[in-house]
Design a protein around this motif. Structure first.
Motif, PDB file in Angstrom:
ATOM      1  N   ARG A  33       0.855  -1.182   0.000  1.00 21.86           N
ATOM      2  CA  ARG A  33       0.000   0.000   0.000  1.00 21.86           C
ATOM      3  C   ARG A  33       0.893   1.234   0.000  1.00 21.86           C
ATOM      4  NH1 ARG A  33      -5.154   1.627   1.975  1.00 21.86           N
ATOM      5  NH2 ARG A  33      -5.489   3.664   1.006  1.00 21.86           N
ATOM      6  N   ALA A  34       0.822   2.014  -1.085  1.00 23.14           N
ATOM      7  CA  ALA A  34       1.639   3.218  -1.213  1.00 23.14           C
ATOM      8  C   ALA A  34       0.737   4.446  -1.243  1.00 23.14           C
ATOM      9  CB  ALA A  34       2.484   3.156  -2.486  1.00 23.14           C
TER      10      ALA A  34
ATOM     11  N   GLU B   2      -2.149   4.273   6.694  1.00 25.35           N
ATOM     12  CA  GLU B   2      -2.283   2.912   6.156  1.00 25.35           C
ATOM     13  C   GLU B   2      -1.141   2.542   5.218  1.00 25.35           C
ATOM     14  OE1 GLU B   2      -6.021   2.864   4.216  1.00 25.35           O
ATOM     15  OE2 GLU B   2      -7.209   3.005   6.058  1.00 25.35           O
ATOM     16  N   ALA B   3      -0.268   3.496   4.913  1.00 22.31           N
ATOM     17  CA  ALA B   3       0.736   3.285   3.866  1.00 22.31           C
ATOM     18  C   ALA B   3       1.937   2.477   4.345  1.00 22.31           C
ATOM     19  CB  ALA B   3       1.209   4.629   3.326  1.00 22.31           C
ATOM     20  N   ASP B   4       2.309   1.472   3.545  1.00 23.14           N
ATOM     21  CA  ASP B   4       3.581   0.779   3.747  1.00 23.14           C
ATOM     22  C   ASP B   4       4.720   1.642   3.218  1.00 23.14           C
ATOM     23  OD1 ASP B   4       2.366  -1.720   4.688  1.00 23.14           O
ATOM     24  OD2 ASP B   4       1.659  -1.915   2.625  1.00 23.14           O
ATOM     25  N   ILE B   5       4.402   2.402   2.143  1.00 20.84           N
ATOM     26  CA  ILE B   5       5.375   3.301   1.530  1.00 20.84           C
ATOM     27  C   ILE B   5       4.710   4.668   1.404  1.00 20.84           C
ATOM     28  CG2 ILE B   5       6.742   3.783  -0.532  1.00 20.84           C
ATOM     29  CD1 ILE B   5       6.483   0.621  -0.976  1.00 20.84           C
ATOM     30  N   LEU B   6       5.324   5.672   1.994  1.00 19.63           N
ATOM     31  CA  LEU B   6       4.765   7.028   1.984  1.00 19.63           C
ATOM     32  C   LEU B   6       5.732   7.968   1.281  1.00 19.63           C
ATOM     33  CD1 LEU B   6       2.519   8.962   2.932  1.00 19.63           C
ATOM     34  CD2 LEU B   6       3.797   9.268   5.060  1.00 19.63           C
TER      35      LEU B   6
ATOM     36  N   GLY C 227       6.785   1.150  11.042  1.00 21.80           N
ATOM     37  CA  GLY C 227       7.508   0.246  10.153  1.00 21.80           C
ATOM     38  C   GLY C 227       7.431   0.619   8.684  1.00 21.80           C
ATOM     39  N   ALA C 228       6.837   1.766   8.366  1.00 22.53           N
ATOM     40  CA  ALA C 228       6.694   2.173   6.968  1.00 22.53           C
ATOM     41  C   ALA C 228       8.021   2.672   6.399  1.00 22.53           C
ATOM     42  CB  ALA C 228       5.636   3.269   6.852  1.00 22.53           C
TER      43      ALA C 228
END
Length: 362
Positions: A239-240, A280-284, A302-303
């Protein structure tokens, strides 16, 4: 875990104590008829002392084990995020490109050449152009700079662009932005030969990006993806979230992330509940142009956080769109400002220029 250690220690103590007491009792009844009362009493005392000594030893070992475990927990809790220095990755890429250009020279092939067109004397633009010339020299790439006066007309600038398009010695063309206000940037950018558009801003290259076809991609978004790949981040299914929708960064980086099979959301100034979405982002990826806009409350634990922003605070210090100090202990990895995404932009420009030269040879 602590309760488990204590329980195990108590069980060990009980078993050993029973064995020692049992042995002491057996010894007592075996020898009481043969020895005087003082000797028997001494044997009993020894048994009790040994039992207590074993208990103390077990308690000490248990305490030591608990202390080690607690230290481990604390060290894990205090584990710092990985700082993604784009400057280091850029150096690796430049070394690779330098070797590639040297090999081309050895094989008698053409040395790729980048042409930068600068209009006026904007200090920031002059600084950027100087940096690009320096980067070209570092890896052995050819460079040409065309510096036009501030009052250059639209017709004069368009003529220069057309001449560069037709010049076979030039492989990549970059018009340094922003242009003076009296000039039409869109008209100029659209006049660049798409095959030499190493900045990836021509509509043909933009269209190819959105169609998933090979073409030139804007350098900053390309650099962001390169950083993530060099860190072995698997983008598939992640999720990015991208904050910012500019044509230079936000939109193209979102498309590149989708091309890598990430699930992407773009946030902007009109987005409602932006904090909850970012959480909610794994990658921001943050490219909003507001100093320290993103705090820990925006970031999932942990993102991976990519900070594209470049701002100056009240003290004149460069800071990003992310509050680095607030976020750093909360994430797996983060890019700093400066030395983060910035160095990757020029590096991708060099890479695109080399590719343009190779494309022309096919």
């Amino acid at each position: 875990m602590n309760k488990k250690i204590i329980k195990t220690a108590l069980c060990c103590f009980a078993v050993i104590a029973m064995i020692i007491l049992g042995f002491t009792t057996y010894t007592y009844f075996s020898i009481k008829d043969y020895l005087d009362s003082k000797t028997v009493f001494a044997v009993v005392i020894v048994g009790v002392v040994v039992t207590l000594a074993m208990g103390i030893a077990i308690a000490g070992v248990s305490a030591f084990a608990m202390a080690l475990y607690k230290d481990k927990e604390n060290s894990e809790d205090k584990k710092m995020a990985q700082i993604i220095y784009g400057s280091e990755v850029a150096k690796e890429l430049k070394d690779e490109m330098k070797m590639e250009i040297a090999k081309r020279e050895d094989e008698g092939k053409k040395v790729p050449t980048l042409c930068v067109i600068l209009v006026g004397n904007n200090p920031a633009s002059v600084s950027y152009v100087t940096g690009k010339e320096k980067a070209c020299k570092e890896i052995g790439l050819g460079s040409k700079m065309i510096h036009l006066e501030e009052n250059t007309t639209q017709e004069e600038l368009m003529r220069v662009v057309r001449e560069c398009n037709e010049d076979s010695s030039i492989d990549g063309i970059l018009v340094q932005l922003p242009l003076p206000k009296h000039l039409n940037e869109k008209e100029v950018l659209w006049a660049i030969d798409p095959n030499k558009d190493v900045d990836g801003l021509h509509p043909i290259n933009v269209g190819k990006l959105h169609l998933g076809e090979e073409g030139f991609v804007p350098c900053t978004p390309q650099g962001i993806i390169e950083l993530l790949k060099r860190m072995n981040v698997d983008l598939r299914g992640k999720r990015a979230v991208v904050i910012g929708r500019s044509n230079l960064v936000g939109n193209p980086v979102a498309r590149l992330l989708m091309n890598e099979n990430a699930t992407v959301t773009i946030c902007h100034s009109k987005t409602e509940n932006i904090q909850a979405i970012c959480k909610e982002a794994d990658i921001l990826v943050v490219a909003i142009g507001k100093a320290k806009f993103v705090t820990k409350d925006f970031v999932k634990e942990g993102a991976y956080v990519i900070d594209v922003g470049v701002n100056r605070n009240d003290e004149g210090k460069l800071v990003g769109d992310v509050d680095f100090d607030d976020v750093v202990d909360h994430v797996s990895a983060i890019t700093p400002v400066p030395k983060g995404v910035g160095p990757m932009t020029i590096t991708m420009l060099l890479k695109n220029t080399i590719q343009a030269c190779k494309n022309a040879e096919v």
